[in-house]
Each structure stands twice: as structure tokens, then as C-alpha cells.
Write a protein that holds these residues in place. Structure first.
Motif: not given
Length: 176
Positions: A113, A171-173
């Protein structure tokens, strides 16, 4: 020829004979499917055996594709190659524009991330109607042991791809 796989990329597979004159049905992984016809020299791999064959003729047949390859002139010869993978040398692939990638280039990249949380490694990709999807499997140092499906959306989810460093920033939770 162990280790040689890195110089080839699989573009499809031969599925079954077509007719009695050595033609074979081919399932293409290229997009469009007929793009596999753009490569005049195929490397056939089956049961540890690998042979180069020149593509002599190719055409759409119904909803599929059929080909005639050098040295395969009878149905019996074609039957021997049914199920073989069709590969080409990576050097035969056309150059891509900046920001474009072949799937084989993305497979194996470590995924982190923006905050440096390691999610895993790209195992493979698949197509959906909307976009391609990365299958990210856990690896050494990963946050957890979960498999994640990330949409391949450059400038949205995919922040950076570094082929030389074999890494990708997303861009990742991490909780997804």
C-alpha cells in the motif's frame, strides 16, 4: 530445458484436431483472440517436450480458431499435440506504450500500500467486463494470509509499477 520458461510467454493452447489434414483448434489468450496469428513461430510445450513450429495457415472457424502448423500434416499427428501450450519468445512481443504492461510482467510483483503495508505478491490476473483484476496472494512478510482481488485501475488503485524492482504500490485499504 529447466529455467527456459522465463524467455517464453504462453499465448494459448491447442485443443483438438480439426479435420483430417493436420489442422488444430486453438484457444487463444490474446486480445483480440486472432492476435495469436501475428506470431509466425510457435513454441509448443507438452509433457516436458518443447518444439518450434512455423504457423503456415490460420483462420477463424465458427466461434473458434484453427491453425495448420509446419510438420503436422495428418489428424494423427495433430492428435499428438492436442493439449499443448502455445508460447512465443518474449522478444517477439511488440513494445508497449509507457504505463502499459503485459500480464506476465505483473505476475510475481510484490504489492504494498502507499503506507508500506505488504499485501502479498501478484499470482495471476483475470478479465472482467469492466477491468482486469489482480489476484494478490500472501507471501513472506505479508500483512496476513488473505488472498485479495484488486482491480487493475492505473492512477486510481495502481499508484506505481516498478518492473525493475519487481514491486507495485497500490491505493488500497488493507482490511479489504
Amino acid at each position: 530445458m529447466p529455467g527456459d520458461e522465463t524467455q517464453y510467454v504462453v499465448l494459448g493452447r491447442l485443443t483438438s484436431p480439426h479435420g483430417v489434414k493436420g489442422w488444430l483448434k486453438v484457444y487463444s489468450y490474446t486480445s483480440p483472440a486472432q492476435g495469436i496469428f501475428d506470431y509466425p513461430m510457435w513454441i509448443l510445450s507438452m509433457q516436458g517436450q518443447r518444439q518450434s513450429r512455423r504457423l503456415l495457415e490460420a483462420r477463424p472457424q465458427g466461434k473458434g480458431l484453427v491453425v495448420r502448423l509446419e510438420g503436422i500434416d495428418t489428424r494423427e499427428q495433430a492428435e499428438q499435440w492436442a493439449g499443448a501450450e502455445v508460447a512465443v519468445e518474449k522478444t517477439a512481443l511488440p513494445e508497449l506504450d509507457s504505463g502499459e504492461y503485459y500480464w506476465h510482467q505483473l505476475e510475481g510483483l510484490e504489492v504494498e500500500t502507499r503506507d508500506g503495508v505488504k499485501l502479498g505478491r501478484v499470482d495471476h490476473l483475470f478479465e472482467t467486463g469492466a477491468n482486469d483484476v489482480l489476484v494478490v496472494r500472501p507471501c513472506e512478510g505479508s500483512l496476513d494470509d488473505r488472498e485479495r482481488l484488486l482491480p487493475f485501475l492505473p492512477d486510481d488503485v495502481i499508484v506505481q509499477v516498478d518492473l525493475a524492482d519487481r514491486s507495485m504500490i497500490v491505493d488500497w485499504d488493507p482490511s479489504f
